[in-house]
Enzyme design. Sequence first.
Site, PDB file in Angstrom:
ATOM      1  N   LEU A  19       0.789  -1.235   0.000  1.00 18.79           N
ATOM      2  CA  LEU A  19       0.000   0.000   0.000  1.00 18.79           C
ATOM      3  C   LEU A  19       0.823   1.288   0.000  1.00 18.79           C
ATOM      4  O   LEU A  19       0.345   2.327  -0.438  1.00 18.79           O
ATOM      5  CB  LEU A  19      -0.987   0.016   1.180  1.00 18.79           C
ATOM      6  CG  LEU A  19      -1.975  -1.155   1.225  1.00 18.79           C
ATOM      7  CD1 LEU A  19      -2.984  -0.953   2.350  1.00 18.79           C
ATOM      8  CD2 LEU A  19      -2.705  -1.338  -0.104  1.00 18.79           C
ATOM      9  N   ASN A  20       2.074   1.232   0.462  1.00 12.55           N
ATOM     10  CA  ASN A  20       2.853   2.486   0.515  1.00 12.55           C
ATOM     11  C   ASN A  20       3.165   3.021  -0.872  1.00 12.55           C
ATOM     12  O   ASN A  20       3.440   4.191  -1.051  1.00 12.55           O
ATOM     13  CB  ASN A  20       4.155   2.280   1.304  1.00 12.55           C
ATOM     14  CG  ASN A  20       5.178   1.483   0.533  1.00 12.55           C
ATOM     15  OD1 ASN A  20       4.818   0.590  -0.230  1.00 12.55           O
ATOM     16  ND2 ASN A  20       6.438   1.800   0.703  1.00 12.55           N
ATOM     17  N   ARG A  21       3.149   2.162  -1.882  1.00  8.01           N
ATOM     18  CA  ARG A  21       3.540   2.639  -3.216  1.00  8.01           C
ATOM     19  C   ARG A  21       2.568   2.271  -4.321  1.00  8.01           C
ATOM     20  O   ARG A  21       2.568   2.897  -5.367  1.00  8.01           O
ATOM     21  CB  ARG A  21       4.934   2.109  -3.558  1.00  8.01           C
ATOM     22  CG  ARG A  21       5.006   0.607  -3.593  1.00  8.01           C
ATOM     23  CD  ARG A  21       6.425   0.089  -3.630  1.00  8.01           C
ATOM     24  NE  ARG A  21       6.443  -1.355  -3.789  1.00  8.01           N
ATOM     25  CZ  ARG A  21       6.142  -2.229  -2.848  1.00  8.01           C
ATOM     26  NH1 ARG A  21       5.775  -1.817  -1.646  1.00  8.01           N
ATOM     27  NH2 ARG A  21       6.177  -3.526  -3.080  1.00  8.01           N
ATOM     28  N   LYS A  78      -4.977  -7.888  -7.720  1.00 11.17           N
ATOM     29  CA  LYS A  78      -4.386  -6.602  -8.113  1.00 11.17           C
ATOM     30  C   LYS A  78      -4.912  -6.136  -9.466  1.00 11.17           C
ATOM     31  O   LYS A  78      -5.210  -4.953  -9.652  1.00 11.17           O
ATOM     32  CB  LYS A  78      -2.861  -6.755  -8.221  1.00 11.17           C
ATOM     33  CG  LYS A  78      -2.141  -6.830  -6.917  1.00 11.17           C
ATOM     34  CD  LYS A  78      -0.647  -6.914  -7.185  1.00 11.17           C
ATOM     35  CE  LYS A  78       0.139  -6.781  -5.909  1.00 11.17           C
ATOM     36  NZ  LYS A  78       1.580  -6.808  -6.143  1.00 11.17           N
ATOM     37  N   LEU A  96      12.688 -12.422 -13.553  1.00  9.71           N
ATOM     38  CA  LEU A  96      13.335 -12.708 -14.828  1.00  9.71           C
ATOM     39  C   LEU A  96      12.511 -13.661 -15.701  1.00  9.71           C
ATOM     40  O   LEU A  96      12.356 -13.447 -16.908  1.00  9.71           O
ATOM     41  CB  LEU A  96      14.702 -13.333 -14.522  1.00  9.71           C
ATOM     42  CG  LEU A  96      15.750 -13.282 -15.585  1.00  9.71           C
ATOM     43  CD1 LEU A  96      16.075 -11.843 -15.922  1.00  9.71           C
ATOM     44  CD2 LEU A  96      17.013 -13.992 -15.097  1.00  9.71           C
ATOM     45  N   CYS A 119      36.655 -18.601   0.134  1.00 11.51           N
ATOM     46  CA  CYS A 119      37.565 -18.466   1.279  1.00 11.51           C
ATOM     47  C   CYS A 119      37.152 -17.304   2.192  1.00 11.51           C
ATOM     48  O   CYS A 119      37.323 -17.376   3.402  1.00 11.51           O
ATOM     49  CB  CYS A 119      39.004 -18.329   0.813  1.00 11.51           C
ATOM     50  SG  CYS A 119      39.265 -16.888  -0.170  1.00 11.51           S
ATOM     51  N   CYS A 138      21.436 -14.522 -30.763  1.00 10.07           N
ATOM     52  CA  CYS A 138      20.413 -14.607 -29.701  1.00 10.07           C
ATOM     53  C   CYS A 138      19.500 -15.803 -29.939  1.00 10.07           C
ATOM     54  O   CYS A 138      19.006 -16.013 -31.050  1.00 10.07           O
ATOM     55  CB  CYS A 138      19.602 -13.311 -29.665  1.00 10.07           C
ATOM     56  SG  CYS A 138      18.239 -13.374 -28.517  1.00 10.07           S
TER      57      CYS A 138
HETATM   58  N1  LIG Z   1       4.250 -14.510 -13.996  1.00  8.40           N
HETATM   59  C1  LIG Z   1       3.540 -13.459 -13.664  1.00  8.40           C
HETATM   60  N2  LIG Z   1       2.309 -13.277 -14.190  1.00  8.40           N
HETATM   61  C2  LIG Z   1       1.571 -12.206 -13.838  1.00  8.40           C
HETATM   62  N3  LIG Z   1       1.977 -11.264 -12.969  1.00  8.40           N
HETATM   63  C3  LIG Z   1       3.174 -11.385 -12.424  1.00  8.40           C
HETATM   64  C4  LIG Z   1       4.020 -12.494 -12.745  1.00  8.40           C
HETATM   65  N4  LIG Z   1       5.171 -12.360 -12.046  1.00  8.40           N
HETATM   66  C5  LIG Z   1       5.058 -11.231 -11.315  1.00  8.40           C
HETATM   67  N5  LIG Z   1       3.859 -10.635 -11.536  1.00  8.40           N
HETATM   68  C6  LIG Z   1       3.364  -9.393 -10.933  1.00  8.40           C
HETATM   69  O1  LIG Z   1       4.246  -8.329 -11.229  1.00  8.40           O
HETATM   70  C7  LIG Z   1       4.086  -7.339 -10.227  1.00  8.40           C
HETATM   71  C8  LIG Z   1       5.438  -6.727  -9.928  1.00  8.40           C
HETATM   72  O2  LIG Z   1       5.243  -5.641  -9.088  1.00  8.40           O
HETATM   73  P1  LIG Z   1       6.236  -5.241  -7.899  1.00  8.40           P
HETATM   74  O3  LIG Z   1       7.614  -5.287  -8.402  1.00  8.40           O
HETATM   75  O4  LIG Z   1       5.758  -3.963  -7.328  1.00  8.40           O
HETATM   76  O5  LIG Z   1       6.083  -6.463  -6.929  1.00  8.40           O
HETATM   77  P2  LIG Z   1       5.183  -6.684  -5.655  1.00  8.40           P
HETATM   78  O6  LIG Z   1       5.127  -8.175  -5.473  1.00  8.40           O
HETATM   79  O7  LIG Z   1       3.879  -5.972  -5.739  1.00  8.40           O
HETATM   80  O8  LIG Z   1       6.040  -5.981  -4.527  1.00  8.40           O
HETATM   81  P3  LIG Z   1       7.227  -6.564  -3.627  1.00  8.40           P
HETATM   82  O9  LIG Z   1       7.868  -7.672  -4.421  1.00  8.40           O
HETATM   83  O10 LIG Z   1       8.136  -5.388  -3.455  1.00  8.40           O
HETATM   84  O11 LIG Z   1       6.558  -7.033  -2.367  1.00  8.40           O
HETATM   85  C9  LIG Z   1       3.451  -7.993  -9.020  1.00  8.40           C
HETATM   86  O12 LIG Z   1       2.178  -7.445  -8.802  1.00  8.40           O
HETATM   87  C10 LIG Z   1       3.376  -9.460  -9.410  1.00  8.40           C
HETATM   88  O13 LIG Z   1       2.219 -10.095  -8.933  1.00  8.40           O
HETATM   89 ZN   LIG Z   2      17.413 -11.248 -28.876  1.00  8.46          ZN
END
Ligand SMILES: Nc1ncnc2c1ncn2[C@@H]1O[C@H](COP(=O)(O)OP(=O)(O)OP(=O)(O)O)[C@@H](O)[C@H]1O
Ligand SMILES: [Zn+2]
Length: 494
Positions: free
Chosen positions: A50-52, A65, A113, A167, A382
């Site tokens: 909620l803060n952001r 969400k 990633l 080490c 790639c």
């Molecule tokens: N595979 C995915 N499919 C759909 N949504 C995804 C997937 N992976 C991540 N997300 C969504 O991407 C968003 C990334 O937002 P953010 O980086 O603010 O993460 P957050 O989980 O809301 O916050 P935090 O990780 O800091 O607690 C999240 O709401 C997360 O649910």
């Molecule tokens: Zn590429």
Amino acid sequence: MSLSKEEIEKKRILVVGAGGIGCEVLKNILLIGFKHLEVIDLDVIDLSNLNRQFLFNKNHIGQPKSVIAAQVSKERYGPEAEIVSHHCEIQNNKFNIDYYKTFDVVINALDNLNARKHVNRMCVCANVPLIDGGTSGFIGQTTPIIPKETECYECQPKVPPKGYAVCTIRSNPSTAVHCVFWSKQLIQKLFGNADDGNYLNDFQFSSTTTRWKEVYDKVFTSDIKVLHQSEELWKLRKKPNIWTYEEIINCSDTSLLKDVKPFVKLYYNSFNILQQRYENNGPFEFEKDDDDMIDFITACTNIRCAIFNLQGISRFEVQEKAGNIIPAIPTTNSIISGLMIIEMMKVLSQKKENLRICYLAKKPLKNHLLTFEKTSQPNKQCYICGNEVSEFVCDLEVFTLKDIINQITERCSLINPTILKGDQLLYESGDDLEKEEIQMYEKVGKKKLIDLGFKDGETILFKDDIKTMTFILKEEDRKHDVINEEIKDSKKHL
Ligand SMILES: Nc1ncnc2c1ncn2[C@@H]1O[C@H](COP(=O)(O)OP(=O)(O)OP(=O)(O)O)[C@@H](O)[C@H]1O
Ligand SMILES: [Zn+2]
């Protein structure tokens, strides 16, 4: 930027992720006047968001969400817009190539990633521009990707997270963070599943009823005695302290050891709780929000800090370091999403020559917090957007079919690929296989490439629902490949 109101109103945008960046992006897109959006997020709203993630409030906790982000952003910033929300993983099959093709641009507002790689791959296959953005604390970056015209998200290998020298961790820690890392390795070694990469793998402990004492005596006393004898290690710093458990626990109130005593007690308590859990339920993995694990790591870290004459750290800091927690900064998200929208507008208005990769730094570089870089041509090698035929360098006598499957599936984000040698089916995976088939493919997977008849220069085909990729196998000694070395090394240790 030269997009008319009518053009803006016709464009379709997909926003993947409705977290910190996603909320900002949705607001910006609607304020510009776009009317057709879809938003995908797998998660539900948590108090810590909620803060952001300013589209959400306390009443939304526990709700998806994507749904709330669509609803609130529409109410506030674009009542006439049509926003479709999906509470779902982006990897879900329903978001196929045809689905991606319905959009003019895709926005990655993700935090991991795998999901990023997946969206990149889908956009390349669907030939839809992608704007990727990410933040980590005070730093951030945005990358515009136009398939086949600019580098895709995978054209350059990603730098692996920073590791520590073995080490330093085992013998010569110089910061409390080194001791946190060591303690995490210890917890993993004692209570986790076997891990080839653990720094303390040579530690042998017998399973006695007083395991906590055996471990304590080894790691905090006898091992330190051995290190103490080295003249080399302590030329430039004070030698570590050799204290027995009994010395600390029986120390007087005036002794210098009295500060270590609470951590030794904490060690004893948390060790036994974790040991009990291990005996009841078997091995478990590290979890940053698990109080008993954090207690154990706090205790070990501070005992080790005292032994090596380092400043100890609080439980809170231990949790932060052990969990690699980087605080999310709303301002960083806001700057990065603004930059993402600028790049998105360039893409949509065909101003491709003006596209820039943007970096937000923590400290100014030559007086600038933001730096901009021109996009590059795609990397021909790639696996995702380069030539459909790539080289795969390996030692055919060492590599098993499963080794190559694991590497290529991960690098290319393939989903349950089928593997062929010419037109001969070698391997299949997926939920719809019969038990016998799974067993048969498991056997085949263990075979060396050479035993499956592969020769230098021969091709192997990987096929999933989206794409077919061809690899030419090259004998390893012609080119050095670090990953292959790692696989060979790990086999030597088996
Ligand atoms: N595979 C995915 N499919 C759909 N949504 C995804 C997937 N992976 C991540 N997300 C969504 O991407 C968003 C990334 O937002 P953010 O980086 O603010 O993460 P957050 O989980 O809301 O916050 P935090 O990780 O800091 O607690 C999240 O709401 C997360 O649910
Ligand atoms: Zn590429």
